[in-house]
Design a protein around this motif. Structure first.
Motif, short mmCIF file in Angstrom:
data_model
loop_
_atom_site.label_atom_id
_atom_site.label_comp_id
_atom_site.label_asym_id
_atom_site.label_seq_id
_atom_site.Cartn_x
_atom_site.Cartn_y
_atom_site.Cartn_z
N CYS A 92 -12.98 -69.66 -63.70
CA CYS A 92 -13.00 -70.87 -64.54
C CYS A 92 -13.37 -70.50 -65.97
N ASP A 93 -12.66 -71.09 -66.95
CA ASP A 93 -12.95 -70.79 -68.35
C ASP A 93 -14.22 -71.50 -68.83
N THR A 94 -14.61 -72.57 -68.16
CA THR A 94 -15.85 -73.28 -68.51
C THR A 94 -16.69 -73.44 -67.25
N CYS A 128 -19.58 -74.13 -64.64
CA CYS A 128 -20.70 -75.08 -64.67
C CYS A 128 -21.95 -74.49 -64.03
N LYS A 154 -16.15 -80.32 -62.14
CA LYS A 154 -15.98 -80.99 -63.42
C LYS A 154 -14.55 -80.97 -63.91
N LYS A 155 -13.73 -80.08 -63.38
CA LYS A 155 -12.32 -80.05 -63.76
C LYS A 155 -11.47 -80.98 -62.90
#
Length: 401
Positions: A302-304, A306, A271-272
């Protein structure tokens, strides 16, 4: 041979008692099983000239359905129809390919890597035909009436390398990619207007039928062969395809699966927007595994994220879903690059035939004579390889004799 004693001796004749030219023409006819020296009748309609492309670029394979239909038609046949040059091919197989295979000059015949490519073969500077109508006097242009052609098997083709049209044949050749001498396996004359993908389908079907003693392991092809039906055919025969992507063809844009986007080469993006890391290919399930690119030593950075998994999100790509984008060997990998760099063996083999043996220097007007010349050059390529592998000093032997 009449002028040079060396040529007569090397050909197996006694100097001064060499046969005439007509004897060789009679011998060539015995190697050709067709009733005519050409396969098509000389009286036929005038063909349209093929549309040229961009210089240095492969023509896009637009007619995927035509290639698939041709593949399906050939698969329905129990066996390929006999070809006029079958006797010549048997001679080439038994007396040359068998010797080269015994010497190990073709690579592993139980796991052959075969590269295929086409080459323009110009036989004349313009179309040789005689008009039978009076359309020119009546001012009718262009004329599509019947004409008499001296070379009915030839037509107009497009040479993308030289950026020009040419009249002649399209010579498609299978070459042993693992051969250190770039030895040809199966040369085949096609019409000049034929696309490389179409020529490959015809040659592959005939090769499988006529070379049953060889096992095909890898197919190394350029972007002109980037058609889904070709991938499916190779995988059905358990042959690994190494085919470059043709970005001008339909379906070369990125695809999506659920919320995952794939690059034109079949690598998923997270997603990044980062390419996911390749985990390897599972041959038992026919799939490749990708994992999160931001996982470092088992920790998701990863900070977000998935996925709730500490391993990060994983994506599987199945070859059977799209063998063109998800081949067993991923593109641009080390294994892919090591194998695909051998595709240039076709260019070197074509250079030997065209420049070293002066293929286009002949003035033949029949498919029979062009076929004999092509196979004669292929035989010379194999004999040159035998000489390179031997320790014979031919010059000293001839001088002493």
């Amino acid at each position: 041979m009449h002028r040079c004693p060396l040529y007569a001796i090397l050909s197996g004749f006694e100097y001064g008692k060499t046969p005439g030219v007509g004897t060789f023409y009679h011998f060539f006819k015995r190697l050709w099983s067709h009733t005519s020296a050409n396969l098509s009748p000389k009286l036929r309609l005038n063909r349209k000239k093929v549309k040229g492309g961009k210089k240095g670029e492969k023509a896009p394979t637009k007619a995927y359905s035509k290639i698939a239909n041709l593949m399906a038609q050939l698969q329905k046949r129990s066996a390929t129809k006999p070809q006029p040059f079958d006797r010549l091919l048997v001679l080439f197989q038994q007396q040359f390919l068998t010797v080269s295979a015994t010497l190990g000059l073709l690579g592993d015949t139980n796991a052959l890597s075969i590269a295929g490519d086409g080459m323009p073969l110009q036989t004349a500077t313009q179309v040789r035909s005689r008009r039978l109508c009076n359309c020119r006097e009546l001012g009718i242009k262009p004329c599509r009436c019947y004409r008499i052609y001296s070379q009915p098997d030839c037509d107009m083709g497009w040479d993308s390398y030289r950026n020009r049209y040419f009249f002649g044949y399209h010579l498609y050749t299978f070459v042993a990619a693992d051969s250190p001498y770039d030895l040809p396996l199966y040369p085949r004359l096609q019409r000049a207007s034929r696309h490389d993908a179409t020529s490959w389908v015809v040659s592959a079907r005939e090769f499988v039928e006529r070379f049953r003693e060889y096992t095909w392991d890898k197919a190394i092809l350029d972007a002109a062969h980037d058609a889904l039906s070709i991938y499916q055919y190779l995988l059905s025969r358990k042959v690994k395809p190494f085919i470059d992507l043709n970005l001008r063809s339909t379906g070369s844009k990125g695809v999506r699966k659920d919320d995952i986007t794939f690059s034109p080469t079949g690598v998923p993006f997270c997603k990044k927007g980062l390419e996911m890391k390749d985990r390897g290919y599972d041959y038992t399930r026919g799939r490749r595994k990708y994992y999160c690119p931001l996982v470092v030593k088992g920790v998701v950075t990863c900070d977000t994220p998935c996925s709730d998994s500490p391993y990060g999100r994983c994506v599987h790509t199945y070859t059977k879903h799209n063998p063109r984008l998800f081949p067993p060997v991923v593109r641009n990998s080390n294994e892919w690059n090591d194998v695909y760099k051998r595709r240039t063996t076709c260019e070197r083999s074509n250079k030997r035939a065209k420049e070293d043996f002066l293929l286009e220097a002949a003035k033949h007007r029949s498919t029979m004579m062009w076929t004999v010349r092509i196979y004669g050059i292929a035989m010379c390529q194999h004999m040159d390889a035998w000489y390179q592998e031997s320790n014979l000093d031919l010059s000293s032997i001839l001088l002493s004799a």
